[in-house]
Design an enzyme around this catalytic site. Structure first.
Site, PDB file in Angstrom:
ATOM      1  N   THR A 319      -1.106  -0.488   6.493  1.00 52.93           N
ATOM      2  CA  THR A 319      -1.379  -0.620   5.063  1.00 52.93           C
ATOM      3  C   THR A 319      -2.852  -0.943   4.864  1.00 52.93           C
ATOM      4  O   THR A 319      -3.496  -1.555   5.713  1.00 52.93           O
ATOM      5  CB  THR A 319      -0.521  -1.728   4.423  1.00 52.93           C
ATOM      6  OG1 THR A 319      -0.761  -1.758   3.013  1.00 52.93           O
ATOM      7  CG2 THR A 319      -0.851  -3.095   5.002  1.00 52.93           C
ATOM      8  N   ASP A 381       7.361   0.771   2.382  1.00 57.90           N
ATOM      9  CA  ASP A 381       7.198   1.345   1.053  1.00 57.90           C
ATOM     10  C   ASP A 381       8.141   0.586   0.145  1.00 57.90           C
ATOM     11  O   ASP A 381       9.288   0.285   0.523  1.00 57.90           O
ATOM     12  CB  ASP A 381       7.490   2.844   1.022  1.00 57.90           C
ATOM     13  CG  ASP A 381       6.881   3.497  -0.217  1.00 57.90           C
ATOM     14  OD1 ASP A 381       5.894   2.948  -0.742  1.00 57.90           O
ATOM     15  OD2 ASP A 381       7.370   4.549  -0.654  1.00 57.90           O
ATOM     16  N   THR A 382       7.617   0.229  -1.003  1.00 62.92           N
ATOM     17  CA  THR A 382       8.381  -0.603  -1.931  1.00 62.92           C
ATOM     18  C   THR A 382       8.442   0.076  -3.284  1.00 62.92           C
ATOM     19  O   THR A 382       7.465   0.684  -3.738  1.00 62.92           O
ATOM     20  CB  THR A 382       7.718  -1.991  -2.072  1.00 62.92           C
ATOM     21  OG1 THR A 382       7.772  -2.663  -0.818  1.00 62.92           O
ATOM     22  CG2 THR A 382       8.440  -2.838  -3.117  1.00 62.92           C
ATOM     23  N   GLY A 463       0.989  -6.059  -8.466  1.00 64.03           N
ATOM     24  CA  GLY A 463       1.915  -5.019  -8.903  1.00 64.03           C
ATOM     25  C   GLY A 463       2.675  -5.413 -10.153  1.00 64.03           C
ATOM     26  O   GLY A 463       2.098  -5.860 -11.141  1.00 64.03           O
ATOM     27  N   TYR A 464       4.003  -5.299 -10.083  1.00 67.55           N
ATOM     28  CA  TYR A 464       4.852  -5.594 -11.244  1.00 67.55           C
ATOM     29  C   TYR A 464       5.297  -7.054 -11.299  1.00 67.55           C
ATOM     30  O   TYR A 464       6.152  -7.406 -12.127  1.00 67.55           O
ATOM     31  CB  TYR A 464       6.107  -4.699 -11.196  1.00 67.55           C
ATOM     32  CG  TYR A 464       5.840  -3.223 -11.350  1.00 67.55           C
ATOM     33  CD1 TYR A 464       5.806  -2.628 -12.607  1.00 67.55           C
ATOM     34  CD2 TYR A 464       5.636  -2.410 -10.235  1.00 67.55           C
ATOM     35  CE1 TYR A 464       5.579  -1.258 -12.745  1.00 67.55           C
ATOM     36  CE2 TYR A 464       5.412  -1.046 -10.357  1.00 67.55           C
ATOM     37  CZ  TYR A 464       5.377  -0.480 -11.627  1.00 67.55           C
ATOM     38  OH  TYR A 464       5.146   0.865 -11.768  1.00 67.55           O
ATOM     39  N   LYS A 485       7.975 -17.059  -3.461  1.00 65.00           N
ATOM     40  CA  LYS A 485       8.163 -15.605  -3.432  1.00 65.00           C
ATOM     41  C   LYS A 485       8.353 -15.112  -1.993  1.00 65.00           C
ATOM     42  O   LYS A 485       9.213 -14.256  -1.726  1.00 65.00           O
ATOM     43  CB  LYS A 485       6.964 -14.905  -4.067  1.00 65.00           C
ATOM     44  CG  LYS A 485       7.124 -13.378  -4.073  1.00 65.00           C
ATOM     45  CD  LYS A 485       5.858 -12.661  -4.509  1.00 65.00           C
ATOM     46  CE  LYS A 485       6.002 -11.163  -4.320  1.00 65.00           C
ATOM     47  NZ  LYS A 485       4.782 -10.411  -4.609  1.00 65.00           N
ATOM     48  N   HIS A 490      11.898  -9.151  -1.788  1.00 65.44           N
ATOM     49  CA  HIS A 490      12.385  -7.962  -1.104  1.00 65.44           C
ATOM     50  C   HIS A 490      11.641  -7.760   0.215  1.00 65.44           C
ATOM     51  O   HIS A 490      12.235  -7.444   1.243  1.00 65.44           O
ATOM     52  CB  HIS A 490      12.186  -6.746  -2.018  1.00 65.44           C
ATOM     53  CG  HIS A 490      10.830  -6.726  -2.664  1.00 65.44           C
ATOM     54  ND1 HIS A 490      10.419  -7.671  -3.591  1.00 65.44           N
ATOM     55  CD2 HIS A 490       9.754  -5.892  -2.502  1.00 65.44           C
ATOM     56  CE1 HIS A 490       9.185  -7.422  -3.969  1.00 65.44           C
ATOM     57  NE2 HIS A 490       8.748  -6.340  -3.319  1.00 65.44           N
ATOM     58  N   ARG A 491      10.315  -7.928   0.153  1.00 65.49           N
ATOM     59  CA  ARG A 491       9.510  -7.738   1.366  1.00 65.49           C
ATOM     60  C   ARG A 491       9.823  -8.836   2.388  1.00 65.49           C
ATOM     61  O   ARG A 491       9.845  -8.587   3.590  1.00 65.49           O
ATOM     62  CB  ARG A 491       8.019  -7.731   1.012  1.00 65.49           C
ATOM     63  CG  ARG A 491       7.137  -7.298   2.176  1.00 65.49           C
ATOM     64  CD  ARG A 491       5.702  -7.040   1.751  1.00 65.49           C
ATOM     65  NE  ARG A 491       5.600  -5.837   0.920  1.00 65.49           N
ATOM     66  CZ  ARG A 491       5.408  -5.835  -0.390  1.00 65.49           C
ATOM     67  NH1 ARG A 491       5.293  -6.974  -1.042  1.00 65.49           N
ATOM     68  NH2 ARG A 491       5.358  -4.697  -1.057  1.00 65.49           N
TER      69      ARG A 491
END
Length: 505
Positions: A319, A381-382, A463-464, A485, A490-491
């Site tokens: 990345t 990839d997210t 990001g979001y 977080k 998710h990550r």
């Protein structure tokens, strides 16, 4: 005195005290133990047993056994480690030989009985106290008498879990117990009597050894309360060359702030410490207490083995996103060394992400790095998937608003506009990690469910994150902070699965 001179003096002092300890040991053995045929542990004890049974000179057996042990141990322990041991072995050899030459003899050739007939037990006690003091003197000056010490050090080097003490005790039990196999010592009952005496010698000697060494190590702790704390601290630091810790105190009754001096010192320094304090402030309040042990610079060395960390696995995270890289490094901690694309010189490469799914894109990036740079790597990839939009923006999350680059602000505004009149705000972040090690591919998925709120909140994350509120929380990812977080995202969930897999390799 220069640092080199100090080192030379300390080494010389060690050798002088080792010689003194060996001289005391020689007197104890030849004057108090040998005349009564009292057996002991170690190579000296084994040599004495052979001497009592066969008449073969004790010092000769001692030098032969130690010579063989030294030859075997030189490769294992090295010459530097054994220098003082070699010195001690040779010194004790000549001292034992000389002492037996000058001592008056009994009819059986043994040294005369200084304590008189029938004083076996009393002679044993005196002899053991002296040998214990002697060994403590040798050990505290980094010396060794060789013999079973060499065996113990060699065993401990290859088997760190087997302590030196356990090896020495086992060896001494075997040596003393060997008396049962010598018919020259009489009946089995008489041999058992000699073995019991030998065990008493071992116990008494070890008790004295521990007592002397622990007495030398005894430390005390001082708390000093005085209005002249600065003068006392200066005097202790300059005149006694001692460290002083200054603590902040607050008197309950007076309500005044004060300084408290905290000092750790050897017990034998106590008198000088009190004298110095009294000269400066006779009204000082001093608390002295004993401490079990003080370890570190100026005191005892922490003699514990630290398990060596296995070499960290190096793996590339494919990345160029610094935020992602920082986040993954925090999640994985110190277990792995995570390299970036920049670390392998891939910062100028534009890796295409033309896949139709998150899985496709993660694998495309990982495969690109693996094929070109031949390194183990992983890529992710997210996507943010909104239920009301049929899973959009999904694989196009980073480029949802269109245009060049990844414009987070534009992406969020477009998403908020697309959901403006929609009551279904359910959404989820989904991360796919594709790992390639040795050409073998593994994938890991992490999902966190939540909803899209109506306006941005929070200044952290990327990001979001400012418009995504995870289930079970009233704050957005951007408000929760990285610590929370990184535990629930998710990550984080995908990375935890990755880490668990890597640890099995």
């Amino acid at each position: 005195m220069t640092e080199q001179h100090k080192i030379l003096w300390n080494e010389t002092k060690d050798y002088l005290f080792i010689a003194l300890g060996l001289a005391i040991y020689t007197v104890a053995f030849t004057v108090f133990l040998m005349p009564y045929q009292i057996v002991a542990g170690g190579v000296t004890g084994l040599s004495a047993i052979i001497y009592y049974a066969t008449g073969f000179h004790l010092e000769n057996t001692y030098i032969i056994i130690n010579g063989l042990l030294l030859i075997a141990a030189l490769k294992i322990l090295g010459v530097r480690f054994l220098m003082k041991t070699i010195f001690a072995i040779l010194t004790l050899y000549f001292m034992l030989m000389f002492a037996q030459e000058i001592m008056p003899k009994q009819a059986n050739g043994l040294p005369f009985k200084l304590m008189g007939e029938g004083q076996d037990f009393m002679s044993m006690i005196i002899g053991c106290v002296l040998t214990g003091v002697a060994l403590a003197t040798v050990f505290t000056h980094n010396g060794s008498t060789g013999g079973t010490d060499i065996i113990a050090a060699s065993v401990n080097k290859y088997h760190p879990n087997v302590s030196l003490g356990n090896v020495l005790i086992a060896a001494d039990f075997c040596i003393i117990g060997s008396c049962m196999f010598f018919p020259q010592f009489g009946t089995y009952l008489e041999r058992a009597h000699k073995v019991m005496f030998g065990f008493c010698v071992m116990a008494m000697e070890n008790y004295t050894l521990d007592y002397v060494m622990n007495a030398r190590r005894q430390s005390v702790q001082f708390f000093i309360f005085s209005s002249k704390w600065q003068e006392i601290a200066n005097a202790i630091g300059m005149e006694m060359n001692h460290g002083v810790t200054i603590l902040d105190g607050h008197g309950w009754y007076t309500g005044k702030k004060s300084k408290v001096l905290c000092i750790l010192a050897k017990k034998n320094e106590s008198v000088n410490m009190f004298r110095l304090i009294k000269m400066i402030d006779p009204n000082a309040f001093v608390s002295q207490s004993s401490v079990i042990g003080v370890y570190g610079e100026g005191f005892e060395e922490m003699r514990v083995k630290v398990k060596e960390n296995k070499k960290k696995m190096k793996i590339v995270f494919a990345t160029n996103n610094l935020n992602k890289l920082t986040e993954v490094r925090k999640i994985l901690g110190n277990s792995f060394e995570i390299l970036s694309l920049d670390d392998i010189g891939c910062h100028h490469d534009d890796i295409p992400e033309k896949g139709q799914t998150l899985e496709d894109n993660a694998l495309i990036k990982a495969q690109y790095v693996y094929n070109k740079y031949h390194v183990d790597c992983f890529a992710d990839d997210t996507g943010l998937e909104c239920e009301a939009l049929g899973g959009a923006p999904g694989v196009f999350s980073a480029r949802y608003a269109g245009g060049a680059g990844h414009n987070s602000e534009a992406n969020m505004q477009k998403l908020l506009k697309d959901l403006e009149n929609n009551n279904n705000r359910k959404a989820r972040f989904r991360t796919i990690i594709a790992l390639i090690i040795g050409g073998k591919v593994q994938t890991f998925q992490g999902i966190v469910n939540g909803e899209i709120i109506h306006e941005k909140r929070g200044g952290e994350g990327f990001g979001y994150d400012p418009i995504f509120r995870p289930d079970g929380y009233s704050q957005t990812f951007a408000e929760l902070g990285s610590n929370i977080k990184n535990k629930i995202s998710h990550r984080a969930r995908a990375t935890e699965k990755l880490a668990a897999y890597l640890k099995t390799l």
